[in-house]
Design a protein around this motif. Structure first.
Motif, mmCIF file in Angstrom:
data_model
loop_
_atom_site.group_PDB
_atom_site.id
_atom_site.type_symbol
_atom_site.label_atom_id
_atom_site.label_comp_id
_atom_site.label_asym_id
_atom_site.label_seq_id
_atom_site.Cartn_x
_atom_site.Cartn_y
_atom_site.Cartn_z
ATOM 1 N N ILE A 51 -30.096 -14.608 -19.021
ATOM 2 C CA ILE A 51 -30.700 -15.197 -17.831
ATOM 3 C C ILE A 51 -32.206 -14.972 -17.885
ATOM 4 O O ILE A 51 -32.727 -13.934 -17.455
ATOM 5 C CB ILE A 51 -30.094 -14.595 -16.552
ATOM 6 C CG1 ILE A 51 -28.561 -14.667 -16.601
ATOM 7 C CG2 ILE A 51 -30.629 -15.330 -15.324
ATOM 8 C CD1 ILE A 51 -28.002 -16.070 -16.752
ATOM 9 N N GLU A 52 -32.919 -15.956 -18.439
ATOM 10 C CA GLU A 52 -34.341 -15.799 -18.712
ATOM 11 C C GLU A 52 -35.146 -15.464 -17.462
ATOM 12 O O GLU A 52 -36.114 -14.705 -17.516
ATOM 13 C CB GLU A 52 -34.885 -17.077 -19.353
ATOM 14 C CG GLU A 52 -34.321 -17.353 -20.739
ATOM 15 C CD GLU A 52 -34.907 -18.597 -21.362
ATOM 16 O OE1 GLU A 52 -35.741 -19.257 -20.690
ATOM 17 O OE2 GLU A 52 -34.543 -18.924 -22.510
ATOM 18 N N GLY A 53 -34.747 -16.024 -16.321
ATOM 19 C CA GLY A 53 -35.498 -15.807 -15.092
ATOM 20 C C GLY A 53 -35.476 -14.376 -14.596
ATOM 21 O O GLY A 53 -36.270 -14.015 -13.719
ATOM 22 N N LEU A 54 -34.594 -13.532 -15.159
ATOM 23 C CA LEU A 54 -34.488 -12.140 -14.716
ATOM 24 C C LEU A 54 -35.029 -11.154 -15.743
ATOM 25 O O LEU A 54 -34.863 -9.945 -15.586
ATOM 26 C CB LEU A 54 -33.027 -11.815 -14.373
ATOM 27 C CG LEU A 54 -32.408 -12.689 -13.279
ATOM 28 C CD1 LEU A 54 -31.024 -12.190 -12.915
ATOM 29 C CD2 LEU A 54 -33.295 -12.771 -12.047
ATOM 30 N N ALA A 93 -32.127 -10.725 -6.747
ATOM 31 C CA ALA A 93 -32.281 -12.075 -7.279
ATOM 32 C C ALA A 93 -31.282 -13.010 -6.602
ATOM 33 O O ALA A 93 -30.305 -12.575 -5.987
ATOM 34 C CB ALA A 93 -32.062 -12.071 -8.788
ATOM 35 N N GLU A 94 -31.560 -14.306 -6.738
ATOM 36 C CA GLU A 94 -30.673 -15.320 -6.170
ATOM 37 C C GLU A 94 -30.551 -16.508 -7.105
ATOM 38 O O GLU A 94 -31.426 -16.769 -7.927
ATOM 39 C CB GLU A 94 -31.193 -15.806 -4.815
ATOM 40 C CG GLU A 94 -32.481 -16.610 -4.909
ATOM 41 C CD GLU A 94 -32.879 -17.288 -3.606
ATOM 42 O OE1 GLU A 94 -32.318 -16.934 -2.552
ATOM 43 O OE2 GLU A 94 -33.767 -18.167 -3.649
ATOM 44 N N THR A 95 -29.435 -17.209 -6.982
ATOM 45 C CA THR A 95 -29.269 -18.525 -7.577
ATOM 46 C C THR A 95 -28.838 -19.477 -6.469
ATOM 47 O O THR A 95 -28.020 -19.118 -5.617
ATOM 48 C CB THR A 95 -28.239 -18.536 -8.712
ATOM 49 O OG1 THR A 95 -28.065 -19.882 -9.184
ATOM 50 C CG2 THR A 95 -26.887 -17.996 -8.275
ATOM 51 N N ARG A 96 -29.387 -20.669 -6.489
ATOM 52 C CA ARG A 96 -29.043 -21.697 -5.506
ATOM 53 C C ARG A 96 -28.326 -22.868 -6.159
ATOM 54 O O ARG A 96 -28.029 -23.854 -5.493
ATOM 55 C CB ARG A 96 -30.305 -22.197 -4.806
ATOM 56 C CG ARG A 96 -31.046 -21.137 -3.998
ATOM 57 C CD ARG A 96 -30.437 -20.938 -2.639
ATOM 58 N NE ARG A 96 -31.159 -19.948 -1.832
ATOM 59 C CZ ARG A 96 -31.017 -19.819 -0.518
ATOM 60 N NH1 ARG A 96 -30.182 -20.604 0.129
ATOM 61 N NH2 ARG A 96 -31.686 -18.885 0.142
ATOM 62 N N ASP A 97 -28.055 -22.744 -7.461
ATOM 63 C CA ASP A 97 -27.427 -23.859 -8.186
ATOM 64 C C ASP A 97 -26.221 -23.385 -8.990
ATOM 65 O O ASP A 97 -25.985 -23.832 -10.107
ATOM 66 C CB ASP A 97 -28.445 -24.554 -9.077
ATOM 67 C CG ASP A 97 -29.147 -23.604 -10.053
ATOM 68 O OD1 ASP A 97 -28.689 -22.448 -10.190
ATOM 69 O OD2 ASP A 97 -30.147 -24.015 -10.659
ATOM 70 N N GLY A 98 -25.473 -22.458 -8.411
ATOM 71 C CA GLY A 98 -24.239 -22.021 -9.047
ATOM 72 C C GLY A 98 -24.439 -21.291 -10.358
ATOM 73 O O GLY A 98 -23.600 -21.390 -11.258
ATOM 74 N N GLN A 112 -33.628 -16.652 -9.814
ATOM 75 C CA GLN A 112 -34.994 -16.306 -9.467
ATOM 76 C C GLN A 112 -35.014 -14.907 -8.863
ATOM 77 O O GLN A 112 -34.151 -14.560 -8.053
ATOM 78 C CB GLN A 112 -35.587 -17.302 -8.449
ATOM 79 C CG GLN A 112 -35.655 -18.739 -8.931
ATOM 80 C CD GLN A 112 -34.320 -19.460 -8.846
ATOM 81 O OE1 GLN A 112 -33.561 -19.278 -7.896
ATOM 82 N NE2 GLN A 112 -34.023 -20.271 -9.862
ATOM 83 N N LYS A 113 -36.019 -14.117 -9.252
ATOM 84 C CA LYS A 113 -36.199 -12.809 -8.628
ATOM 85 C C LYS A 113 -36.687 -12.989 -7.189
ATOM 86 O O LYS A 113 -37.466 -13.903 -6.895
ATOM 87 C CB LYS A 113 -37.213 -11.974 -9.400
ATOM 88 C CG LYS A 113 -36.838 -11.674 -10.842
ATOM 89 C CD LYS A 113 -37.870 -10.720 -11.438
ATOM 90 C CE LYS A 113 -37.662 -10.504 -12.926
ATOM 91 N NZ LYS A 113 -38.242 -11.606 -13.724
#
Length: 335
Positions: free
Chosen positions: A160-163, A208-213, A218-219
């Motif tokens: 998970i690159e965003g983290l 962190a959260e994801t809004r697209d399953g 995103q942190k």
């Protein structure tokens, strides 16, 4: 748990300093008379009221009377099990060290091993969550992120690159919670988020959260530079993150801002049960139990200081707690 090695592999080492084997324990768990007093790391209550708890040496125990009587069930591994989740009264999953993943289709009576992989870089899974009937996500050490899209039969590892941190490395992912099919949240070990003008590294706790399953993560901004061990959401959508040294933060705006809660304890918090809109419970190291109501906050510890790892409420006044001291059944009116 992991800027310091003693906090690294969750509750197992936090509680007991147990040495975790690097070789996969492929032999079945032993049925032990004292399993109810062994190290247990997570507990789940099914819709039927059945309780399922998991822990050391592959122990899985069931209770059908709100935690009064327990029985151990056969399990095809002796790996340390760290987390358990159920989709309904029948389908469940447990995860642990050596990336062990077990599935059940009969409410925990029997378990099948569907994944096990030795990895020095990513040795353990710390949490797991059913998202839908087919989609399941498990998270763990050093950015370990496994995803199944066929109900747990096959698993794919993702980075998970965003983290990633400032250097492109990953901290430990400790807790994942589904809010909707597309919106999930995660908490974890602190990560290096930059370097200040004097050349010193700076850190932030991971939320962190994801809004697209789960496609992208995103942190979330956090005011804490330690580690978070868990994250919860209440019926109003408020987020609660908790971790080292008595730290608890609440967000009323989906993690964009946080309010720290002063709790007069230095215990690390490992699990939380939200009882209703005015009451919640936290458990943690040193046998800590924090009971918060609208008008008071009560903090107590086990006399033997054995760590508490996880908690469920079986009715409005009764808790079942598991940890280094095995299983406890507590009445809040007597705390």
């Amino acid at each position: 748990m992991k800027a310091i090695i003693k906090y690294a592999f969750p509750l197992v080492l936090l509680f007991t300093g147990i040495q975790v084997s690097s070789s996969a324990e492929t032999e079945p768990a032993l049925i032990a008379d004292k399993a109810v007093k062994s190290l247990l790391l997570d507990i789940e209550m099914l819709e039927s009221g059945r309780l399922v708890t998991v822990g050391e040496r592959g122990h899985i125990l069931l209770s059908d009377d709100q935690g009064i009587e327990w029985r151990q069930v056969p399990v095809p591994t002796r790996e340390q099990l760290t987390a358990v989740d159920f989709l309904d009264d029948k389908r469940g999953i447990a995860v642990g060290f050596s990336q062990t993943i077990l599935m059940t289709n009969d409410g925990g009576e029997s378990w099948q091993l569907t994944h096990n992989e030795e990895s020095f870089e990513q040795p353990a899974l710390f949490d797991v969550q059913f998202i839908t009937n087919e989609k399941i996500v498990a998270v763990g050490s050093y950015g370990l992120y496994l995803e199944s899209n066929d109900g747990g039969e096959n698993w794919e590892s993702r980075e998970i690159e965003g983290l990633a941190d400032y250097y492109g490395f990953f901290s430990h992912f400790y807790s994942i919670q589904k809010i909707t099919d597309d919106y999930w949240v995660m908490a974890g070990e602190k990560f290096i988020d930059g370097v200040d003008e004097d050349g010193f590294e700076t850190s932030s706790a991971l939320a962190a959260e994801t809004r697209d399953g789960g496609e992208t993560w995103q942190k979330l901004p956090t005011p804490y530079d330690g580690s978070f061990f868990g994250i919860e959401v209440d019926d109003k959508g408020y987020l609660y993150v908790y971790g080292l040294r008595g730290n608890l933060y609440i967000s009323k705006d989906a993690g964009q801002s946080w309010q720290g809660q002063f709790l007069s304890t230095a215990s690390g918090f490992h699990d939380m049960a939200i009882l209703d809109e005015n009451r919640w419970v936290l458990v943690g190291t040193g046998g800590a139990l924090v009971y918060k109501t609208l008008t008071s906050t009560d903090i107590k510890k086990r006399k033997d200081l054995k760590g508490r790892a996880a908690v469920v409420a079986v009715d409005e006044d009764t808790l079942v707690v598991v940890g280094d001291g095995g299983i406890e059944r507590l009445n809040l009116s007597q705390q």
